[in-house]
Enzyme design. Structure first.
Site, PDB file in Angstrom:
ATOM      1  N   GLU A   1      -3.067  -4.668  -3.046  1.00  0.00           N
ATOM      2  CA  GLU A   1      -3.582  -5.547  -4.094  1.00  0.00           C
ATOM      3  C   GLU A   1      -3.640  -4.836  -5.444  1.00  0.00           C
ATOM      4  OE1 GLU A   1      -4.810  -4.837  -1.141  1.00  0.00           O
ATOM      5  OE2 GLU A   1      -6.181  -6.375  -0.405  1.00  0.00           O
TER       6      GLU A   1
ATOM      7  N   ASN B   1      -1.170   8.483   0.839  1.00  0.00           N
ATOM      8  CA  ASN B   1      -0.992   9.856   0.386  1.00  0.00           C
ATOM      9  C   ASN B   1      -1.649  10.780   1.411  1.00  0.00           C
ATOM     10  OD1 ASN B   1      -1.900  12.392  -1.349  1.00  0.00           O
ATOM     11  ND2 ASN B   1      -0.266  11.343  -2.449  1.00  0.00           N
TER      12      ASN B   1
ATOM     13  N   ASN C   1       0.840  -1.195   0.000  1.00  0.00           N
ATOM     14  CA  ASN C   1       0.000   0.000   0.000  1.00  0.00           C
ATOM     15  C   ASN C   1       0.880   1.252   0.000  1.00  0.00           C
ATOM     16  OD1 ASN C   1       0.564  -1.002   2.609  1.00  0.00           O
ATOM     17  ND2 ASN C   1      -1.174   0.020   3.537  1.00  0.00           N
TER      18      ASN C   1
HETATM   19  N1  THU Z   1      -5.294  -1.494   2.557  1.00  0.00           N
HETATM   20  C1  THU Z   1      -4.738  -2.319   1.616  1.00  0.00           C
HETATM   21  O1  THU Z   1      -3.573  -2.151   1.220  1.00  0.00           O
HETATM   22  N2  THU Z   1      -5.493  -3.325   1.131  1.00  0.00           N
HETATM   23  C2  THU Z   1      -6.801  -3.562   1.484  1.00  0.00           C
HETATM   24  O2  THU Z   1      -7.459  -4.394   0.875  1.00  0.00           O
HETATM   25  C3  THU Z   1      -7.396  -2.818   2.586  1.00  0.00           C
HETATM   26  C4  THU Z   1      -6.651  -1.613   3.040  1.00  0.00           C
HETATM   27  C5  THU Z   1      -4.495  -0.392   3.098  1.00  0.00           C
HETATM   28  C6  THU Z   1      -4.958   0.972   2.691  1.00  0.00           C
HETATM   29  C7  THU Z   1      -4.384   1.828   3.804  1.00  0.00           C
HETATM   30  O3  THU Z   1      -3.067   2.211   3.456  1.00  0.00           O
HETATM   31  C8  THU Z   1      -4.332   0.913   5.009  1.00  0.00           C
HETATM   32  O4  THU Z   1      -4.520  -0.396   4.508  1.00  0.00           O
HETATM   33  C9  THU Z   1      -5.381   1.210   6.058  1.00  0.00           C
HETATM   34  O5  THU Z   1      -6.630   1.296   5.486  1.00  0.00           O
END
Ligand code: THU
Length: 127
Positions: free
Chosen positions: A55, A45, A42
């Site tokens: 994903e 920003n 992830n």
């Molecule tokens: N996040 C993901 O990377 N994948 C998901 O399917 C759910 C949420 C991340 C987004 C954000 O950076 C952090 O988790 C908290 O929401």
């Protein structure tokens, strides 16, 4: 490749996460037909809504390299709960897969649950 191996690649990918706001690092490893694996993390920003999930990072990396046939995705976060893909990621993955792909959702202790994408995202938006 075994599920555990793919999950361990996802775990490694989570180390690259850019998460100054949530501090919640997520990693993904997307396996394509033929065996190529694309990782993602992830990337947050300051405009929080512009954050990109692990994903979707993996998916965009694969598609931009010419891979669109997805077989499995492993998702990892250092959490007591299984790290499930959010609704946007389910929709995004379903753009490239009719629902057969396996989605492995793991948690910090290494346990994981496995679903088919269509179980997590039935009746996707399409036109
Ligand atoms: N996040 C993901 O990377 N994948 C998901 O399917 C759910 C949420 C991340 C987004 C954000 O950076 C952090 O988790 C908290 O929401």
């Amino acid at each position: 490749m075994t599920d555990k191996e793919l999950l361990s690649i996802a775990r490694e990918a989570s180390r690259k996460a850019y998460v100054p706001y949530s501090k919640f690092a997520v990693g993904a490893a997307l396996e394509c037909r033929g065996g190529a694996v694309f990782t993602g993390c992830n990337v947050e920003n300051a405009a929080l809504g512009d954050t990109i999930c692990a994903e979707r990072t993996a998916c965009v990396k694969a598609v931009s390299e010419g891979y669109r046939e997805f077989v499995r995705i492993a998702i990892y976060a250092e959490s007591q709960n299984y790290c499930m893909p959010c609704g946007s990621c389910r929709q995004f993955l379903s753009e490239f897969n009719k629902g057969d792909m396996e989605v492995l959702c793991s948690r910090a202790d290494g346990r994981y649950v496995s679903y088919r994408l269509r179980e997590l995202m039935p009746h996707t938006f399409n036109y």
